[in-house]
Write an enzyme that holds these catalytic residues in place. Structure first.
Site, PDB file in Angstrom:
ATOM      1  N   ALA A 166       0.860  -1.105   0.187  1.00  0.00           N
ATOM      2  CA  ALA A 166      -0.363  -0.120  -0.221  1.00  0.00           C
ATOM      3  C   ALA A 166       1.083   1.322   0.018  1.00  0.00           C
ATOM      4  O   ALA A 166       0.751   1.990  -0.765  1.00  0.00           O
ATOM      5  CB  ALA A 166      -1.122   0.039   1.042  1.00  0.00           C
ATOM      6  N   TYR A 167       1.430   1.434   0.877  1.00  0.00           N
ATOM      7  CA  TYR A 167       2.869   2.335   0.758  1.00  0.00           C
ATOM      8  C   TYR A 167       3.791   2.639  -0.470  1.00  0.00           C
ATOM      9  O   TYR A 167       3.351   3.624  -0.695  1.00  0.00           O
ATOM     10  CB  TYR A 167       3.645   2.438   2.290  1.00  0.00           C
ATOM     11  CG  TYR A 167       4.984   3.467   2.573  1.00  0.00           C
ATOM     12  CD1 TYR A 167       3.917   4.520   2.997  1.00  0.00           C
ATOM     13  CD2 TYR A 167       5.865   3.069   1.672  1.00  0.00           C
ATOM     14  CE1 TYR A 167       5.378   5.763   2.839  1.00  0.00           C
ATOM     15  CE2 TYR A 167       6.615   4.645   1.553  1.00  0.00           C
ATOM     16  CZ  TYR A 167       6.349   5.550   2.710  1.00  0.00           C
ATOM     17  OH  TYR A 167       7.214   6.595   2.583  1.00  0.00           O
ATOM     18  N   ASP A 168       4.604   1.654  -0.844  1.00  0.00           N
ATOM     19  CA  ASP A 168       5.134   2.165  -2.284  1.00  0.00           C
ATOM     20  C   ASP A 168       4.539   2.042  -3.418  1.00  0.00           C
ATOM     21  O   ASP A 168       4.418   2.892  -3.931  1.00  0.00           O
ATOM     22  CB  ASP A 168       5.480   0.261  -2.295  1.00  0.00           C
ATOM     23  CG  ASP A 168       6.754   0.282  -1.396  1.00  0.00           C
ATOM     24  OD1 ASP A 168       7.383   0.827  -0.240  1.00  0.00           O
ATOM     25  OD2 ASP A 168       7.246  -0.947  -1.026  1.00  0.00           O
ATOM     26  N   SER A 170       1.508   3.957  -3.110  1.00  0.00           N
ATOM     27  CA  SER A 170       0.816   5.592  -3.261  1.00  0.00           C
ATOM     28  C   SER A 170       2.260   5.802  -3.417  1.00  0.00           C
ATOM     29  O   SER A 170       1.626   7.083  -3.677  1.00  0.00           O
ATOM     30  CB  SER A 170       0.033   5.195  -1.829  1.00  0.00           C
ATOM     31  OG  SER A 170       1.116   4.948  -0.799  1.00  0.00           O
TER      32      SER A 170
END
Length: 264
Positions: A166-168, A170
């Protein structure tokens, strides 16, 4: 001898996510360069402290609070900023959060898979906040036919990792959003770039011992052998906002001590 092309004194900036961390460092660096800065955070406590620091430098500062992922909040923040400053030259979007979880629970492990709510939280706070800031201030920039947007991404823009989907995703989305918006707004004299920081712990958010431990640990993982200092992305922001960067748009600039180019 100073170069006038790097001069940004007298400009007005709106820095979203500036109550602490990298956003705070960017806001302080802009203020040191002579910029008046509106400070935005989720809660009033931290932004008030940063605003005090900026005023101590002799610059004007406006502390504001709200949810940067919500259109209504960003519209109100924009309204208040324009009412106070009259115009905005620089927009910085710098809100972020992460979660380390697999998409689904992996065999032989105890960590559950990411929930729908966790996915949306991380994507909204990293990517949607950039959209909301640019959407809220976009009409003002387009009317003036000038402006500088600096979205804060992360070195994860360049490389995906396990347990960080999710972080990467986004952060990579921020890079692509920056490229797309740069092309939309270039005909109107507005430049859009991104900064991709590495590890920048905030000394004010931890003990001196914990900060030193983070710095020491970086010697084994960061080519330059330390964590970043908060104002270092801010110095790049000063350049990107200056006339020296007048021919620069749609780019994502890494400030990560070399992590993004490190081979496994």
């Amino acid at each position: 001898m100073s170069l006038p092309e790097f001069e940004i004194a007298g400009q007005k900036a709106l820095v979203v996510g500036a109550g602490r961390g990298i956003g705070k460092g960017i806001a302080l660096a802009l203020a040191e360069a002579g910029v008046d800065v509106a400070i935005v955070g989720f809660t009033p406590t931290h932004v008030a402290k940063v605003a005090e620091q900026i005023r101590a430098m002799g610059r004007s500062s406006l502390p504001l609070s709200g949810d940067a992922t919500k259109a209504a909040d960003m519209d109100e923040i924009t309204r208040q900023t324009l009412a106070e400053f009259g115009h905005v030259d620089i927009l910085v979007t710098c809100v972020g959060d992460s979660i380390r979880k697999p998409v689904v629970q992996l065999p032989g492990t105890d960590t559950p898979g990411m929930t729908e709510e966790e996915w949306h939280h991380v994507v909204n706070i990293n990517l949607t906040e950039a959209f909301q800031g640019c959407r809220a201030l976009g009409a003002h920039f387009l009317e003036r036919r000038q402006g500088c947007v600096i979205n804060v991404s992360g070195w994860a823009s360049f490389r995906g990792r396990a347990l960080s989907s999710a972080y990467d995703a986004s952060k990579a989305g921020v890079m692509r959003f920056t490229e797309s918006l740069a092309q939309e707004w270039a005909p109107y004299g507005i430049r859009v770039n991104a900064i991709a920081p590495g590890s920048f712990p905030d000394p004010d958010q931890m003990s001196a011992e914990a900060y030193q431990a983070r710095d020491e640990a970086a010697k084994g993982s960061v080519p330059l052998g330390r964590v970043g200092r908060l104002k270092e992305p801010g110095y790049l922001a000063v350049f990107l906002a200056s006339p020296a960067a007048a021919y620069v748009t749609g780019q994502t600039w890494a400030v990560d001590g070399g992590v993004s180019i490190k081979t496994p």
